[in-house]
Write an enzyme that holds these catalytic residues in place. Structure first.
Site, PDB file in Angstrom:
ATOM      1  N   GLU A 323      10.474  67.123 -32.483  1.00 14.49           N
ATOM      2  CA  GLU A 323      11.060  66.268 -33.498  1.00 14.49           C
ATOM      3  C   GLU A 323      11.244  64.847 -32.974  1.00 14.49           C
ATOM      4  OE1 GLU A 323      13.883  69.644 -35.644  1.00 14.49           O
ATOM      5  OE2 GLU A 323      14.744  68.307 -34.136  1.00 14.49           O
ATOM      6  N   CYS A 324      10.779  63.880 -33.715  1.00 17.04           N
ATOM      7  CA  CYS A 324      11.024  62.459 -33.454  1.00 17.04           C
ATOM      8  C   CYS A 324      10.694  62.096 -32.001  1.00 17.04           C
ATOM      9  CB  CYS A 324      12.465  62.110 -33.821  1.00 17.04           C
ATOM     10  SG  CYS A 324      12.719  60.346 -34.126  1.00 17.04           S
ATOM     11  N   GLY A 325      11.692  61.909 -31.139  1.00 15.04           N
ATOM     12  CA  GLY A 325      11.421  61.580 -29.750  1.00 15.04           C
ATOM     13  C   GLY A 325      10.566  62.628 -29.061  1.00 15.04           C
ATOM     14  N   MET A 327       8.161  64.380 -30.541  1.00 13.49           N
ATOM     15  CA  MET A 327       6.799  64.086 -30.977  1.00 13.49           C
ATOM     16  C   MET A 327       6.231  62.903 -30.188  1.00 13.49           C
ATOM     17  SD  MET A 327       5.486  62.600 -34.651  1.00 13.49           S
ATOM     18  CE  MET A 327       6.271  61.025 -34.255  1.00 13.49           C
ATOM     19  N   SER A 416       6.812  65.996 -35.822  1.00 13.26           N
ATOM     20  CA  SER A 416       7.135  65.073 -36.910  1.00 13.26           C
ATOM     21  C   SER A 416       8.282  64.169 -36.488  1.00 13.26           C
ATOM     22  CB  SER A 416       7.537  65.850 -38.166  1.00 13.26           C
ATOM     23  OG  SER A 416       7.924  64.973 -39.211  1.00 13.26           O
TER      24      SER A 416
END
Length: 432
Positions: A323-325, A327, A416
């Site tokens: 997730e986020c970081g 990814m 994502s």
């Protein structure tokens, strides 16, 4: 039915000081020897961390957009059952939701049937707070304003004008907080608070002392002592046999407590550090939460053995959620705000950049594999040349507007910018 203090601290708008006052009250109650259970309305994963430090007890997100109302009621009851006091911090303004009141602090207060303590910024007003208080008291009959605390008050005489307004409106004044430039929570990075518990501790102690001098917290507790509805507890817990590895260090730590609780039902969790560890634990499922990888680019990039282990796990079809970081870490590289490039894992054929930062945030509805998941997006970076051939699902805003936020699936890796909430869902439905 047992009675105990339960209340939600809200404000007419952001910037009223409710976070500072909430954490000062949490520490004051803890110092009195009370068992305090903190909660946070909405998707914020930083305030819950600081609540936990202030109260000495894990803080839980309550979110009626990302989860069902029954789930919110259940976890509120589950974590409150052993507490002497339950304190919920609101989000934004009292009635601000994803769509009108949907997901707002007011909706959660009504759902839980708990009173509201309103924090009002009185810096540039006096008796004129009367119509504001009247509006918040009478706008929506489903919530009850039990009392008000005035923040940024210049003097006792200033407070007298504010008390007059309370008397005429029929709202109980609980005191005021004088302005004190020396007492503020640590600075925030890109809108998110970062600090460690030792740095935070002395500040929150001073805030608790400062607030208690002019706010009648004992009266607050008496006003908010209401019947507590004990939840129906299901004692049957079937635990799976998966080995689950969760990245947890300074670079990766944006996790929802209920997400981890849900993972524990699937098997045994082992935490590891992509910053410092050289190898992955033996694992069936690898979870990279978001965080601040951009603050530790040199350390992450230099840990070649960890990057190699993660890439090999992904290439062999290991199940991964990033997730986020997380990814960003799986990509080819991360470019900092000064255009310096730092090689990362290299599994996703794309780069992310902190150059020309622009905030993107909001609730998200994720349609994938015939399921609908919910989450939240908050980031300043952007993807360079995203791997479009690996796109799956469709992403919508809280108002059902289709968005260009990407959800990637490569082999068994899901990645994502979205921070998913699966406290009442099976995350395996997303992965498979």
């Amino acid at each position: 039915m047992k009675k105990k203090p339960q209340f939600l601290i809200a404000a007419p708008s952001s910037g009223s000081g409710k976070t500072t006052i909430t954490q000062g009250i949490l520490r004051y109650l803890k110092n009195k020897g009370l068992q305090v259970q903190p909660f946070k309305c909405g998707p914020d994963y930083l305030d819950t961390k600081h609540h936990s430090w202030a109260a000495g007890n894990v803080s839980i997100n309550l979110d009626t957009f990302m989860s069902s109302k029954s789930h919110v009621k259940n976890i509120y009851g589950k974590y409150s059952i052993q507490a002497d006091v339950s304190v919920v911090e609101g989000v934004m303004g009292l009635f601000d939701g994803a769509k009108k009141m949907e997901g707002s602090s007011a909706q959660i207060a009504e759902l839980l049937d708990i009173p509201i303590i309103l924090v009002v910024n009185a810096k540039a007003t006096a008796y004129s707070v009367a119509p504001l208080l009247f509006g918040f008291k009478n706008f929506y009959p489903g919530v009850k304003i039990a009392g008000v605390i005035f923040n940024f008050v210049s003097s006792e005489s200033h407070y007298q004008f504010l008390k007059d307004a309370c008397e005429d409106v029929g709202v109980t004044p609980l005191g005021y907080v004088p302005k004190n430039e020396k007492l503020h929570l640590p600075s925030r990075y890109l809108g998110l608070q970062i600090t460690d518990s030792s740095q935070y501790n002395s500040t929150i102690e001073e805030i608790a002392i400062h607030i208690s001098k002019t706010v009648d917290i004992e009266k607050l507790l008496e006003l908010t002592k209401i019947p507590f509805q004990e939840p129906e507890v299901d004692e049957t817990i079937e635990r799976g046999n998966l080995k689950i590895s969760v990245a947890k260090d300074e670079a990766f730590n944006f996790t929802y407590h209920e997400n981890l609780a849900a993972l524990e039902k699937l098997g045994e969790i082992t935490f590891f550090s992509p910053l410092r560890d050289q190898h992955l634990p033996a694992t069936d499922l690898l979870y990279f939460a978001g965080g601040y990888p951009e603050l530790y680019l040199d350390e992450l990039s230099s840990n070649e053995s960890m990057k190699k282990a993660v890439k090999e796990f992904c290439l062999k079809g290991g199940r991964v959620l990033a997730e986020c970081g997380g990814m960003m870490y799986l990509g080819d590289s991360i470019i900092d705000s000064d255009s310096n490039k730092f090689p990362m894992v290299g599994y996703l054929d794309q780069k992310t950049s902190m150059e020309n930062m622009k905030l993107k945030l909001g609730y998200r509805k994720i349609h994938v594999n015939g399921n609908i998941f919910f989450g939240h997006e908050f980031h300043y970076s952007h993807i360079i040349n995203p791997s479009m051939k690996f796109l799956v699902g469709e992403i919508y805003s809280a108002r059902d507007q289709k968005l260009d936020t990407f959800l990637f699936r490569k082999n068994n890796t899901i990645a994502s910018y979205i921070h998913f909430y699966w406290g009442e869902k099976n995350i395996m439905d997303l992965l498979f």
